[in-house]
Design an enzyme around this catalytic site. Sequence first.
Site, PDB file in Angstrom:
ATOM      1  N   ASP A   1       0.830  -1.215   0.000  1.00  0.00           N
ATOM      2  CA  ASP A   1       0.000   0.000   0.000  1.00  0.00           C
ATOM      3  C   ASP A   1       0.862   1.261   0.000  1.00  0.00           C
ATOM      4  OD1 ASP A   1      -2.325   1.464   0.032  1.00  0.00           O
ATOM      5  OD2 ASP A   1      -2.608   1.322   2.187  1.00  0.00           O
TER       6      ASP A   1
ATOM      7  N   ASN B   1     -10.530  -2.980  -6.155  1.00  0.00           N
ATOM      8  CA  ASN B   1      -9.725  -2.020  -6.931  1.00  0.00           C
ATOM      9  C   ASN B   1     -10.371  -1.631  -8.267  1.00  0.00           C
ATOM     10  OD1 ASN B   1      -6.468  -3.240  -5.787  1.00  0.00           O
ATOM     11  ND2 ASN B   1      -7.725  -1.549  -5.031  1.00  0.00           N
TER      12      ASN B   1
HETATM   13  C1  FPP Z   1      -1.888   0.132  -3.410  1.00  0.00           C
HETATM   14  O1  FPP Z   1      -1.467   1.470  -3.410  1.00  0.00           O
HETATM   15  C2  FPP Z   1      -1.394  -0.551  -4.602  1.00  0.00           C
HETATM   16  C3  FPP Z   1      -2.151  -1.172  -5.559  1.00  0.00           C
HETATM   17  C4  FPP Z   1      -3.610  -1.243  -5.512  1.00  0.00           C
HETATM   18  C5  FPP Z   1      -1.546  -1.789  -6.740  1.00  0.00           C
HETATM   19  C6  FPP Z   1      -0.423  -2.711  -6.417  1.00  0.00           C
HETATM   20  C7  FPP Z   1       0.356  -2.888  -7.642  1.00  0.00           C
HETATM   21  C8  FPP Z   1       1.711  -2.829  -7.710  1.00  0.00           C
HETATM   22  C9  FPP Z   1       2.593  -2.637  -6.538  1.00  0.00           C
HETATM   23  C10 FPP Z   1       2.380  -2.970  -9.004  1.00  0.00           C
HETATM   24  C11 FPP Z   1       2.286  -4.313  -9.615  1.00  0.00           C
HETATM   25  C12 FPP Z   1       2.937  -5.362  -8.802  1.00  0.00           C
HETATM   26  C13 FPP Z   1       3.098  -6.630  -9.213  1.00  0.00           C
HETATM   27  C14 FPP Z   1       3.669  -7.642  -8.294  1.00  0.00           C
HETATM   28  C15 FPP Z   1       2.753  -7.054 -10.570  1.00  0.00           C
HETATM   29  P1  FPP Z   1      -2.562   2.619  -3.490  1.00  0.00           P
HETATM   30  O2  FPP Z   1      -2.722   3.005  -4.926  1.00  0.00           O
HETATM   31  O3  FPP Z   1      -3.819   2.173  -2.840  1.00  0.00           O
HETATM   32  O4  FPP Z   1      -1.867   3.754  -2.674  1.00  0.00           O
HETATM   33  P2  FPP Z   1      -2.603   4.902  -1.851  1.00  0.00           P
HETATM   34  O5  FPP Z   1      -3.374   4.218  -0.742  1.00  0.00           O
HETATM   35  O6  FPP Z   1      -1.456   5.710  -1.318  1.00  0.00           O
HETATM   36  O7  FPP Z   1      -3.475   5.654  -2.798  1.00  0.00           O
END
Ligand code: FPP
Length: 251
Positions: A20, A68
């Site tokens: 996150d 998501n």
């Molecule tokens: C959460 O951060 C992250 C995600 C929903 C996406 C996770 C994806 C990756 C790390 C890239 C792909 C990885 C692999 C292993 C293929 P957020 O966007 O919710 O952050 P925020 O809470 O600060 O907005």
Amino acid sequence: MENIPRVLQDAPAHIGIIMDGNGRWAKQRGLVRTQGHLEGLKAAKRITQAASDLGIKYLTLYTFSTENWKRTAEEVSFIMGLIRQYLRSELDFSRRNKIRVRLAGDINGLPEEVQKDLNQTVSDTKEFKGMQVILAVNYGGRDEIVRAMRRFAYDKCASGGCSTVCDTINNIREDDISAFLDNPDIPDPDLIIRSAGEYRTSNFLLWEGAYSELYISQKYWPDWEKEDLNTAIAEFKKRDRRYGGTASDAA
Ligand code: FPP
């Protein structure tokens, strides 16, 4: 004596990570959210390498949740592209380190080209005996339990084990649900790590994580380095896991 932890755990066999903070990382730098995901992908690669070097047996990465889809179409499509990029760019790494890639989640709900790449990687790496990386994509803990119960009911009906729906439900045991989860052979996670300082599990491994130790890091995911993983594991080793029983040193 008081400062000595009561139980020294072995290293965790299975670690789950809620990656996150990509968006906040980007915002802090005046960048677009997608840039945060791009850096998040790099962090995922660093931590996968570090976990493999440490001899961790299973690493589950919460890559895209069933919730998501609420994000903009642009962000969703960017993350789908990153997943495909990860699969392509990590194949050599997987071969070198004998990493087996597996999946959790409702893969059928993903765009066809993503499904194809995921299934191809699973098939290309299925004989590897090193660490297993489980990509949780279109994954939700509640959804997994619902799918497990449907599979259980289907299995019972198909085998003629229960004559009525009521019989099936009356006879259900915890093991029946465990047996129909996405990866029933994988042990429950010992440790669940969450970056970016939120104190919740957000529908991640709800069934399997019943007795997982939680480690919350304040760092945004793109900032994660192998030292952060070492710190999380060191903290885990100090925990006294009681599984609802009494403390290990209780009289
Ligand atoms: C959460 O951060 C992250 C995600 C929903 C996406 C996770 C994806 C990756 C790390 C890239 C792909 C990885 C692999 C292993 C293929 P957020 O966007 O919710 O952050 P925020 O809470 O600060 O907005």
